[in-house]
Write an enzyme that holds these catalytic residues in place. Structure first.
Site, PDB file in Angstrom:
ATOM      1  CG  HIS A 166      -0.293   0.168   2.522  1.00  0.00           C
ATOM      2  ND1 HIS A 166      -0.952   0.126   3.711  1.00  0.00           N
ATOM      3  CD2 HIS A 166       0.988   0.376   2.869  1.00  0.00           C
ATOM      4  CE1 HIS A 166      -0.110   0.311   4.710  1.00  0.00           C
ATOM      5  NE2 HIS A 166       1.064   0.450   4.223  1.00  0.00           N
TER       6      HIS A 166
ATOM      7  CE  LYS B 134      -6.341   8.912   8.829  1.00  0.00           C
ATOM      8  NZ  LYS B 134      -7.502   8.908   9.748  1.00  0.00           N
TER       9      LYS B 134
END
Length: 883
Positions: A141, A547
């Protein structure tokens, strides 16, 4: 393209573009190609401050008949992919990586001389490189958007370009290459860009092994040869035979954090695949060596081993080949679920493969055949040193809560209460006592939950596997010493004597701020120190911390955490290895590897480093041997320089400045992302986030939970979604307020400029921010909003965000003392400018398709759904990153 770009790059883009145009014309007619040219022309003029052309482009795209939407998106997507091929080819041919600043492209030979000039003895160079342990960890990923079927075609196209350039005086060879190029481009056009199904974890692992087979298998010995030659010239010595400064590990098939598709059975299959692929590759090497090493002269040691055979090297290699082939057959039988019976012993360890080859090497050198010894045989020895018998070391990653669940169920079963209800001291006491106890803790016939059984089965797979095939056990969402002790106890209970390095992963702002305290408490536990020895690995998370807190606050928290960890491990006389979980984008810790490593705190590298290489970045950095060689040089340069010529400690006033900037940026970021009630509805409305779940990027679900807001999203789709709209919000939100506040104060501008000039950490951060802003486009973001957002409150938020972006650009240019972004890196600026006329139509089409999808409540035709996914892939290709 701009006339400043290299002529060969321009020519190759033109060759590929012309061929694509002919292919499309053959398929859909000249009239359709005319439409593509009309769209491209409008987009190009629109980029030249022609507002009328921009308006015409949008109207033209919205008026396209439904049957044209998919082929138009495919045409622009393919052109961007072909541009990437040409650029990749250019980089490989000229061995140049466009860094952020002129003159900063790392050169290993120049660095060795600089280190010598700084007073380091030649022997120190050799010892440092021989002891260097850099592991590049391949992960699946944020995954590769482009299908692997197409990647193979793109690699073949690159080979055609190489052949054409090398056959300028052999027209028949060049003509064949041109014909093959046309064929491959036609194949690519007539191949679906989007997978119909998500890849499985095993598919991802096979892709990782394919990168090794097709690129790294050649690049690794090439890298060692280059390093050998440079060391000989600079230090008068060669690299030791068994030295492996760079190695490779993998998460593909081992990373089960949030991915229910990675099971114990999958991990076992991937481990077997690695053994099978390694044996197959070594068998090819040995067949070649057996063919070439026909000499009869040998030393006494080799003669004693093989007897009076007239071809002693072939005799020894024949035996070794039989064992390697038996290993390959054994692994294949295990994969197929078949029994395996052979009277030939399989290869279990690196040394069983290395020792016979070393005997051949020493014999050749002893009898004066050094030239032969240092040919293909040395290449194979280098491969064995780097790849071992499994190609990569497989890391295992699991979330801390899954281990806590095991002990919660176990403590309940044993009548001890609930582990989850215990405080940290109780957990530590229990775990340490059981680590010292000789009796087993887990009952033989324990009726536990399926989730707990899966965790235990994973440890059983680890216990059965040879240590050489395994890397590190990574604990995500680690926050306490008990998280590490729990894994250590599970290894003892299920794995017996096997002990893998255990790396807690600190990935939220709070966890990063507590990382030093956690490791201090852990290393102060005598029971843990006896088990862990003199080494400790710690993983720093970039994605989730950014984030969670915003990029600026996260970057400073990561820096401070590393400083604390270095000091604590030094006090405890423990060798620290930092594992950096970086992604491809700025919002996930991405950026040039050389600058990123040199911007770490002094002493944090010290010859040892692990770093993730993710998804599409694996192909960009390691997909071809020449580029893989350059990427390895960059890592070796950076780690060597950071070890022997570390950056200075930041001045106290710089720390105070960063504390303040970080606090302002964090509050500004949280004020929008966490506290503004309109933010999540705006995010869901203006980005393709909801459609991302249908894009079959990888085996991992896009969300940790199906409900919830931003916190439920993984960092990858969070950044992917904002990248698609060109607002790029995760990488900059909050920074503008922080810098603007400081510029408004006396001496602020001078302080920030001084920090930029003399502190690699701060300078690298600003460089990456500059690159990010050059790719951002508030006009495109505004168009998505006009098309997709109806509510005035959400529109007001969008306008506010774009104004923040604009103010940040002004502030950044002030700090950089520049008139335009990328003023000192024109090649990068031109590359972005050249791509924009091909990306802009995809943005227009994506917004249109998103609106149609919402109007139809997600029930648009399969063709339009596919077109929407192609726009996502095309924009990612054009911007050279996904998430």
């Amino acid at each position: 393209m701009s006339h400043d770009l290299h002529e060969s790059l321009r020519d190759n883009v033109r060759i590929l573009g012309d061929s694509l145009g002919r292919t499309i014309a053959d398929d859909l007619g000249d009239g359709f190609v005319d439409k593509i040219e009309t769209i491209r022309g409008l987009a190009k003029r629109g980029r030249q401050d022609d507002s009328e052309s921009r308006r015409e482009l949008i109207e033209y795209l919205r008026a396209l008949p439904e049957k044209d939407l998919l082929p138009v998106t495919r045409a622009f997507n393919q052109f961007l992919n072909f541009s990437n091929i040409a650029e990749q080819h250019y980089r490989a041919r000229f061995r140049r990586v466009e860094d952020y600043k002129p003159g900063t492209q790392p050169d290993l030979g120049e660095l060795l001389e600089r280190i010598r000039g700084a007073g380091h003895a030649p022997r120190k160079l050799v010892e440092t490189l021989a002891a260097m342990r850099v592991e590049l960890v391949l992960t699946a990923h944020p995954t590769e958007v482009i299908r692997r079927t197409l990647i193979r075609k793109y690699d073949a196209i690159d080979e055609c370009l190489t052949t054409m350039e090398g056959a300028t005086e052999r027209e028949e060879i060049a003509a064949r290459a041109r014909g093959r190029l046309e064929e491959l481009i036609s194949q690519a056009w007539h191949t679906d860009e989007i997978r119909h199904e998500r890849p499985t974890p095993v598919d991802e692992a096979k892709w990782g092994f394919a990168v090794i087979e097709n690129s790294l298998w050649q690049a690794v010995p090439d890298f060692h040869r280059e390093l050998d030659d440079l060391l000989l010239a600079s230090a008068g010595e060669r690299l030791p035979l068994d030295a492996a400064p760079l190695r490779f590990a993998s998460w593909m098939g081992g990373d089960r954090d949030g991915n229910p598709n990675v099971t114990a059975r999958v991990t076992e299959e991937v481990l077997l695949l690695g053994r099978w692929m390694a044996a197959d590759l070594y068998a090819r090497d040995l067949l070649r060596l057996k063919s070439e090493l026909s000499m009869w002269k040998a030393n006494g040691a080799l003669r004693a081993e093989v007897g009076s055979d007239p071809e002693p090297y072939r005799a020894l290699l024949k035996r070794l080949l039989a064992r390697v082939e038996a290993t390959r057959d054994w692994a294949k039988a295990r994969l197929d679920g078949r029994p395996f019976d052979s009277n030939v012993a399989i290869i279990e360890t690196r040394d069983q493969l290395y020792a016979p080859l070393l005997s051949c090497y020493r014999s050749l050198c002893d009898v004066g055949l050094d030239t032969i010894a240092n040919g293909a045989l040395l290449d194979t020895l280098r491969r064995v040193a780097v790849f071992g018998v499994s190609l990569t070391k497989l890391d295992i990653r699991q979330e801390a809560g899954r281990h806590a669940q095991v002990f919660d169920e176990l403590s309940d079963c044993l009548g001890l209460g609930h582990y989850r209800d215990w405080d940290e001291a109780q957990r530590q006491d229990f775990l340490l006592e059981e680590l010292e106890s000789p009796r087993p803790l887990i009952p033989r016939r324990w009726d536990c939950s399926a989730e707990t059984r899966e965790v235990i089965d994973t440890f059983r797979v680890i216990a059965r596997e040879h240590r050489e095939a395994l890397g590190t056990y990574v604990i995500s969402m680690a926050g306490q010493p008990s998280d590490v002790l729990a894994v250590a106890l599970l290894m003892k209970e299920v794995g017996g004597d096997l002990q893998l390095p255990i790396a807690p992963l600190f990935e939220t702002l709070d966890d990063l701020n507590r990382a030093g305290d956690v490791i201090e408490r852990l290393l102060s536990l005598p029971g843990y120190r006896r088990m862990a020895g003199d080494g400790q690995e710690v993983m720093i998370g970039y994605s989730d911390s950014a984030k969670d807190a915003g990029q600026l606050a996260a970057a400073w928290a990561q820096y401070r955490a590393q400083e604390q960890l270095v000091g604590i491990c030094r006090q405890h006389d423990v060798a620290l290895t930092l594992f950096h979980g970086r992604g491809g984008t700025v919002g996930r810790g991405g950026g040039p590897a050389h600058a990123a490593i040199l911007s770490q705190p002094p002493g944090s590298v010290n010859g040892s480093l692990r770093v993730t290489e993710q998804g599409e970045m694996i192909r960009f950095k390691f997909g071809q041997p020449d580029i893989a060689l350059r990427s390895m040089e960059i890592y070796a340069c950076a780690v060597l320089e950071a070890t022997l010529l570390p950056p200075p400690d930041p001045e106290p006033v710089w720390r105070e400045e960063m504390d303040r900037l970080s606090d302002i940026a964090h509050r500004a970021y949280v004020g929008v992302v966490r506290e503004d009630p309109d933010f999540v509805p705006y995010f869901r409305s203006v980005t393709p986030e909801s459609a991302l779940g249908r894009l079959p990027l990888g085996s991992r679900p896009a969300k940790r939970r199906q409900e919830g807001g931003v916190e439920s999203l993984r960092a990858i789709p969070w950044i992917f979604a904002w990248t698609q709209t060109r607002l790029m919000l995760p990488a900059w939100l909050g920074s503008g307020e922080a810098f603007a506040t400081r510029l408004d104060e006396p001496g602020g501008r001078e302080r920030l400029r001084d920090m930029r000039a003399r502190w690699p950490f701060f300078g690298t951060y600003l460089d990456m921010l500059e690159m990010l802003l050059a790719k951002a486009d508030p006009d495109i973001a505004a168009y998505y909003e006009r098309r997709l957002v109806d509510e005035p409150a959400l529109q007001a938020l969008g306008k506010s965000l774009r104004e923040r972006l604009s103010r940040l650009e002004t502030v950044l240019l002030d700090i950089l003392d520049q008139d335009t972004l990328l003023e000192h890196t024109p090649l990068i600026r031109q590359a972005i400018e050249v791509r924009n006329p091909y990306i802009d139509p995809l943005h227009g089409l994506q917004a249109e398709l998103l609106q149609r999808n919402r109007d139809a409540d997600g029930a648009i035709s399969p063709e339009l759904s596919r077109a929407l996914m192609v726009t996502m892939a095309g924009i990612a290709a054009g911007l050279r990153n996904t998430g």
